[in-house]
Design a protein around this motif. Sequence first.
Motif, PDB file in Angstrom:
ATOM      1  N   LEU A 169      15.164 -32.396  30.881  1.00  0.00           N
ATOM      2  CA  LEU A 169      13.716 -32.636  30.880  1.00  0.00           C
ATOM      3  C   LEU A 169      13.141 -31.929  32.100  1.00  0.00           C
ATOM      4  O   LEU A 169      13.171 -32.454  33.211  1.00  0.00           O
ATOM      5  N   THR A 189       7.179 -42.558  23.468  1.00  0.00           N
ATOM      6  CA  THR A 189       8.558 -42.155  23.226  1.00  0.00           C
ATOM      7  C   THR A 189       9.566 -43.142  23.798  1.00  0.00           C
ATOM      8  O   THR A 189      10.727 -43.139  23.392  1.00  0.00           O
ATOM      9  N   ALA A 237       8.478 -33.841  24.757  1.00  0.00           N
ATOM     10  CA  ALA A 237       9.396 -34.962  24.535  1.00  0.00           C
ATOM     11  C   ALA A 237       9.148 -35.594  23.172  1.00  0.00           C
ATOM     12  O   ALA A 237      10.102 -35.974  22.469  1.00  0.00           O
ATOM     13  N   LEU A 270      13.690 -42.746  23.237  1.00  0.00           N
ATOM     14  CA  LEU A 270      14.156 -41.891  24.317  1.00  0.00           C
ATOM     15  C   LEU A 270      14.322 -42.703  25.603  1.00  0.00           C
ATOM     16  O   LEU A 270      13.554 -43.635  25.868  1.00  0.00           O
ATOM     17  N   ALA A 297      12.524 -29.974  26.643  1.00  0.00           N
ATOM     18  CA  ALA A 297      13.115 -31.299  26.472  1.00  0.00           C
ATOM     19  C   ALA A 297      14.283 -31.178  25.507  1.00  0.00           C
ATOM     20  O   ALA A 297      14.132 -30.624  24.412  1.00  0.00           O
ATOM     21  N   ALA A 338       7.132 -34.610  29.756  1.00  0.00           N
ATOM     22  CA  ALA A 338       6.990 -35.986  29.288  1.00  0.00           C
ATOM     23  C   ALA A 338       5.549 -36.396  29.063  1.00  0.00           C
ATOM     24  O   ALA A 338       5.268 -37.221  28.183  1.00  0.00           O
ATOM     25  N   VAL A 345      18.176 -38.599  27.118  1.00  0.00           N
ATOM     26  CA  VAL A 345      17.599 -37.311  27.500  1.00  0.00           C
ATOM     27  C   VAL A 345      18.645 -36.522  28.276  1.00  0.00           C
ATOM     28  O   VAL A 345      19.203 -37.012  29.263  1.00  0.00           O
ATOM     29  N   LEU A 356      10.143 -43.090  27.136  1.00  0.00           N
ATOM     30  CA  LEU A 356      10.526 -42.525  28.430  1.00  0.00           C
ATOM     31  C   LEU A 356       9.929 -43.333  29.572  1.00  0.00           C
ATOM     32  O   LEU A 356       8.744 -43.690  29.554  1.00  0.00           O
ATOM     33  N   GLU A 400       6.855 -41.531  31.194  1.00  0.00           N
ATOM     34  CA  GLU A 400       5.795 -41.015  30.319  1.00  0.00           C
ATOM     35  C   GLU A 400       4.438 -41.614  30.661  1.00  0.00           C
ATOM     36  O   GLU A 400       4.314 -42.821  30.892  1.00  0.00           O
TER      37      GLU A 400
END
Length: 645
Positions: free
Chosen positions: A333, A470, A507, A524, A321, A372, A330, A472, A475
């Motif tokens: 990834l 995070t 991540a 993120l 990451a 992730a 990001v 994401l 995720e």
Amino acid sequence: MTLNFPQRLRLLSLLGLAACGFLFLRLFWLQVVEHGHWSEQAEAQRAGWRPVTAPRGVILDRRGRVLARDEAGFDLVLRAAAWEGRLWICTHCSHRRYYKQGEEGGRCPNCRDEKRGVMRYADFRDLKPAARLLDMAEADLLALVERRVDQAYREMIGDLLEMSEERRERVKEDEWQDHGWRDRRLVRDVSYEVAREVELHPERNPAFRIRTVHTRRNEGGREFVHILGRVREHTLEIASPEGQKHFTDVTQGASGLEGGLDPVLRGVPGWVRLHRAPRRRSRAVLDERPPIPGLDVRLTLTVEDQRLGIDALAGAQGALAVVNADTGAVLVLVSEPGYLPENYASELAEIRRVKEILGRWPNHHAMHDAAASGYYAPGSIFKPFTALAALDSGIPLETHAHCDGSFYNRKGQRLDALKCSGVHGDVDLAQATRVSCNIYFQNLMARLVEERRFDHFVQVAHRFGVGVPTGLETEAFRETLTFEEENWWYGVVASSIGQGALECSPAQMARAYAALATGRLPRLHLVAQVGSRPTAVERTPVGVSEPLLARLRDALREVPRTGTAAGFGLEQWDVACKTGTAQKGRGANRTHNAWMAGFAPPRHGRPRIAFAMVVLDTPLHGGEVCAPRLREFFRQFYSAEGDGQ
């Protein structure tokens, strides 16, 4: 009183006149008084409402390259009533109709020209033409057809058993050929040539039809297979303007960005109202509401950078990451092992086969997004945050510890389970970070516990993004910063060096090092823009003094120069990093999760970055495994043209 013939005739005449008068008045009432109402009813009967599916939004990389889009595709659909009837096809208009056993086709009911419209029997079991088209063995195609027929038969019998007796008899007599049999998909996404042959020559392939569908094309390939995710068919209920319920098949996101952003990608279905003229066999559009397409989504990633990440892992199981340390965007990834999107079915079958052998899902498999959503013991890359928690709680910055290779509890007893990889003597924060001394950080944690300030460790970890989501979009978060009462002391002290119950995702660690580099914790995000709206940057101050952060950054800059990552050339990019080796198992079965995490300043059009790499189940240590891979990654990453993302 008896009526004679003339009287009977007059009575019948009067009754006839009364009936005619009543009929006239009724017709007058219907045609004149209620003309508007019944005209509307007639128009409603001739009008047909149809839903229109909205096209799904396009997903693009940062440079505008298409990663996922809708495309018209063709499915081969099975339409053979194999259990009770026989399929007949008109030799003129290709009209299809099922007849019960013993009945003959005769003239086509759909043809005006009775001389040409003749129904001919078509044997659905003749699969040779279709097998040649699909490049399949005839036996394999027959087995596939029989499975679909058997499935339809079971469903039909189940539905019949749930019906009332009257409804069941009517279905058997009049509607048996269609009930329980609704376009069973046999082969997904056949070529245009196959679709054209089946549609143009139904007499050669009577058991099949072609259904045009909107197929979701994953053009991101292996580089984006975990990020984009997958879609599936979903039945959506839509209400017509009159309030009637209708159902239509739509494409729904099932995982990854397709699932997380499904509400904005899917769009809003429309509808069209058609006027049917059965005698003229024509239709006209009365009214319509066009569908609203889904919004396009642009990512923060590029195909080129993703390929650099996969090349850096070099086929090893693990993840990388890389994030913009200032904005949280990001940049890379990737997770290995991966797979090609078109091989999804075979990969899933293989994973299920392994599950049956092991009795559980395998720890690492191609469909798992290790970057992730993979949680692993971080090892020594977590030590800087232990130091921040202890020193920020009031423990003096100049604290020293003596390392003889063993850890001693508050009673002076040596705990063999907690030890160091070397004998470092007297060390301070900078030295302990450079040589990765376990004893120094374990003593800091022990002091926190003794002074009843362990809660501060958890708070600081949360401030740096450990144990919290995070942000994401892909995720699958789970809470990992927890400690059981059993072996509590060992678990807490072991967490100071990234072992025990502590687990983090790559991540999460890249985000934590971004906060360490900037003093602010970024949220993120993989999505740079939805439609015309850019993603807002969110950053939260970590609440740790800048002098303490600067002291720790200086210590991390020495790791690639004279510490555990020395000798690999990372210092040429001003990289500040920490290596980590999380032990797994014991004795001959012991392996490691090799880690490296850190940050680097902006250069060559690239922003200030933070990164975290993990290589799973390796006998080597973090610096030995990750440093060479990251050196090659940085060499190509900084030589490639950046765009300041």
